[in-house]
Write an enzyme that holds these catalytic residues in place. Structure first.
Site, PDB file in Angstrom:
ATOM      1  NE  ARG A  80      69.921   4.411  79.645  1.00 42.98           N
ATOM      2  CZ  ARG A  80      68.631   4.140  79.738  1.00 42.98           C
ATOM      3  NH1 ARG A  80      67.810   5.004  80.313  1.00 42.98           N
ATOM      4  NH2 ARG A  80      68.143   3.005  79.284  1.00 42.98           N
ATOM      5  CG  HIS A 124      65.418   2.546  74.980  1.00 41.23           C
ATOM      6  ND1 HIS A 124      66.030   3.222  76.016  1.00 41.23           N
ATOM      7  CD2 HIS A 124      64.089   2.772  75.133  1.00 41.23           C
ATOM      8  CE1 HIS A 124      65.112   3.846  76.750  1.00 41.23           C
ATOM      9  NE2 HIS A 124      63.918   3.590  76.234  1.00 41.23           N
ATOM     10  CD  GLU A 169      61.709   1.516  81.618  1.00 41.12           C
ATOM     11  OE1 GLU A 169      60.749   1.404  80.835  1.00 41.12           O
ATOM     12  OE2 GLU A 169      61.838   2.459  82.403  1.00 41.12           O
ATOM     13  CG  ASN A 288      65.095   3.306  83.767  1.00 45.70           C
ATOM     14  OD1 ASN A 288      66.257   3.596  84.065  1.00 45.70           O
ATOM     15  ND2 ASN A 288      64.747   2.970  82.536  1.00 45.70           N
ATOM     16  CE1 TYR A 290      60.057   8.581  83.654  1.00 43.26           C
ATOM     17  CE2 TYR A 290      60.668   6.274  83.615  1.00 43.26           C
ATOM     18  CZ  TYR A 290      60.816   7.552  83.133  1.00 43.26           C
ATOM     19  OH  TYR A 290      61.734   7.815  82.154  1.00 43.26           O
ATOM     20  CD  GLU A 350      64.374   5.739  81.005  1.00 43.51           C
ATOM     21  OE1 GLU A 350      63.157   5.909  81.201  1.00 43.51           O
ATOM     22  OE2 GLU A 350      64.825   5.010  80.112  1.00 43.51           O
TER      23      GLU A 350
HETATM   24  C1  PNW Z   1      60.318   4.456  80.018  1.00 43.20           C
HETATM   25  N1  PNW Z   1      54.754   2.315  82.519  1.00 43.20           N
HETATM   26  O1  PNW Z   1      59.160   3.806  79.563  1.00 43.20           O
HETATM   27  C2  PNW Z   1      61.244   4.336  78.847  1.00 43.20           C
HETATM   28  O2  PNW Z   1      62.506   3.800  79.160  1.00 43.20           O
HETATM   29  C3  PNW Z   1      61.358   5.590  78.036  1.00 43.20           C
HETATM   30  O3  PNW Z   1      61.682   5.234  76.712  1.00 43.20           O
HETATM   31  C4  PNW Z   1      60.063   6.381  78.129  1.00 43.20           C
HETATM   32  O4  PNW Z   1      60.038   7.476  77.253  1.00 43.20           O
HETATM   33  C5  PNW Z   1      59.927   6.834  79.570  1.00 43.20           C
HETATM   34  O5  PNW Z   1      59.982   5.725  80.461  1.00 43.20           O
HETATM   35  C6  PNW Z   1      58.657   7.631  79.844  1.00 43.20           C
HETATM   36  O6  PNW Z   1      57.516   6.838  79.603  1.00 43.20           O
HETATM   37  C7  PNW Z   1      58.099   3.485  80.361  1.00 43.20           C
HETATM   38  O7  PNW Z   1      53.662   2.206  81.926  1.00 43.20           O
HETATM   39  C8  PNW Z   1      56.899   3.280  79.719  1.00 43.20           C
HETATM   40  O8  PNW Z   1      54.866   2.064  83.741  1.00 43.20           O
HETATM   41  C9  PNW Z   1      55.791   2.898  80.428  1.00 43.20           C
HETATM   42  C10 PNW Z   1      55.892   2.709  81.798  1.00 43.20           C
HETATM   43  C11 PNW Z   1      57.107   2.913  82.463  1.00 43.20           C
HETATM   44  C12 PNW Z   1      58.205   3.303  81.716  1.00 43.20           C
END
Ligand code: PNW
Length: 441
Positions: A80, A124, A169, A288, A290, A350
């Site tokens: 991707r 993006h 996102e 995505n 995290y 992601e």
């Molecule tokens: C994503 N938050 O960004 C993006 O899709 C990527 O480009 C980035 O490198 C990756 O996650 C890691 O950060 C985010 O603050 C940026 O919750 C900030 C957040 C979540 C995702």
């Protein structure tokens, strides 16, 4: 740390890695590329923690053959990447820059020759600066220009891309870019930013038709989700948790899946017919994930209807994000329970983590914490699949250490270490671990 591959993923499961254009390409002025809002933002003193820019980044624009070889060595079935709108149509409107499309044409052919499915994201976050100069996503016209860009891109590449992703996102682009200002374009509009939510969604819906006119490949959007962990048990805490959940997790997905905007979150600029455009059928929902978010009631003078609180009791990444693998399972089960039959098959577009990875004396990079992170999240994903959630792919963020937005080069997310002074790539131990997971030993 070594862990055995996690068995039991469905046959044909898509294993991949993700990147994005501004974070890896460099070549900021190569072959007719124009500036994006991220060029402007990164070149504004004080915006990026280490004062760096994406002018060179990983220099992928000039080293993409080496990076395709790394993908082939990793054994993934999909890659991707994102296409830079300011390469394809530098003015945002007006002439198309054929040389910009040529780059992605070559990349896609190299991927296919290596047996790797090209998965292309159209946006993006790198909006052409000339469009920002006339209001960016606050201007409804940007949605139509996005669909025009999708149209010319799909006309050229639509015979070979295997999965399209319209937006990456949109919630993070809305909140950090237009709400609180840590990301480009650096606006601090809080809830007055909501037209930028609606216009992104409208652009998505218009782009879906443009893509389908040229390409039989499935179409997706990649949303960021974060399960809400409520702190406190007062009525105000419950209301705050519900408000944050609606904002982060439902604002974009409810209209995409035909429910309109959540109560209390109408962006105020919706015209007749827009919601039908936005609800164009999706083939795949990109997820995505995290970390979860802790939420409680705000202080009385707060401009926001919630307060975010750090989650205690979990390991943390170099970004200080808590490591909560089971959050992925609860997120996926929650999406299935909320949307039911309206939910398309999911691919995790992601997941990953930043750690302070440094080469040892022998030049090897050991990243056991990343292996542990990925192992835990893949086990949680397996658990969600076992609970009946239809998930057909997983992409690690990221192939390479890269330029992490406002954090510059200070946060390393890669399976491959990059020396940003020389561009030298060194696979980390997590690269070998993931290769075993994807089935190439
Ligand atoms: C994503 N938050 O960004 C993006 O899709 C990527 O480009 C980035 O490198 C990756 O996650 C890691 O950060 C985010 O603050 C940026 O919750 C900030 C957040 C979540 C995702």
């Amino acid at each position: 740390m070594t862990t055995a591959p996690i068995p039991g993923f469905p046959a044909g499961f898509r294993w991949g890695v993700s990147t994005s254009a501004y974070q890896i390409e460099g070549g900021a002025t190569a072959d007719g590329r124009g500036p994006s809002i991220w060029d402007t933002f990164a070149h504004t003193p004080g915006r990026i923690i280490d004062g760096s820019t994406g002018d060179v980044a990983c220099d992928h624009y000039h080293r993409h053959r080496e990076d395709v070889a790394l993908l082939a060595g990793l054994g993934v079935s999909a890659y991707r990447f994102s296409i830079a709108w300011p390469r394809v149509r530098p003015g945002g409107t007006g002439p198309v820059n054929a040389a910009g499309l040529d780059f992605y044409d070559r990349l896609i052919d190299d991927l296919l020759a290596a047996g790797i499915d090209p998965v292309a994201t159209l946006f993006h976050w790198d909006l052409p600066q000339p469009l920002q100069d006339v209001g960016g996503w606050l201007n409804r016209d940007t949605a139509a220009h996005f669909a025009e860009y999708a149209d010319v891109t799909a006309a050229r590449l639509g015979d070979r891309v295997k999965l399209w992703i319209t937006l990456n996102e949109p919630f993070i682009h809305l909140s950090l870019g237009h709400g609180t200002g840590e990301h480009a374009p650096g606006q601090t509009l809080l809830f007055d930013s909501f037209p930028a939510a609606h216009h992104q969604l409208l652009g998505h819906g218009l782009a879906v038709s443009a893509l389908r006119a040229h390409s039989t490949a499935p179409v997706a959007i990649a949303n960021n989700y974060s399960p809400v962990v409520r702190h406190g048990d007062t009525d105000a805490d419950h209301a705050a948790a519900a408000a944050y959940d609606a904002l982060h997790n439902h604002l974009f997905t409810d209209p995409l899946l035909g429910r309109g905007y959540p109560d209390g979150f109408d962006p105020g600029v919706v015209r007749d017919g827009d919601l039908a455009v936005i609800a164009a059928p999706l083939d795949v929902l990109g997820v995505n994930y995290y970390n979860p978010t802790g939420v409680r009631a705000p202080e009385e003078d707060s401009p926001l209807p919630f307060e975010l609180v750090p989650l205690e009791g979990y390991p943390r990444t170099a970004f200080d994000w808590p490591v909560v693998p089971d959050g992925l399972r609860t997120l996926l089960v929650g999406l299935r329970d909320r949307y039911g039959d309206a939910l398309p098959p999911i691919q995790i577009t992601e997941g990953g983590c930043a750690f302070d990875d440094v080469p040892d004396a022998d030049g090897l990079v050991h990243d056991p914490d990343r292996i542990g992170y990925l192992d835990g999240h893949l086990r949680a994903l397996r658990a969600a699949i076992d609970e009946g959630v239809d998930v057909t792919g997983y992409f690690v963020w990221s192939l390479l250490d890269n330029w992490e937005w406002a954090e510059g080069f200070t946060k390393r997310f890669g399976l491959v270490h990059v020396d940003f002074a020389t561009g030298t790539r060194t696979p980390k131990s997590s690269y070998a671990w993931y290769r075993a997971q994807v089935g190439r030993g």
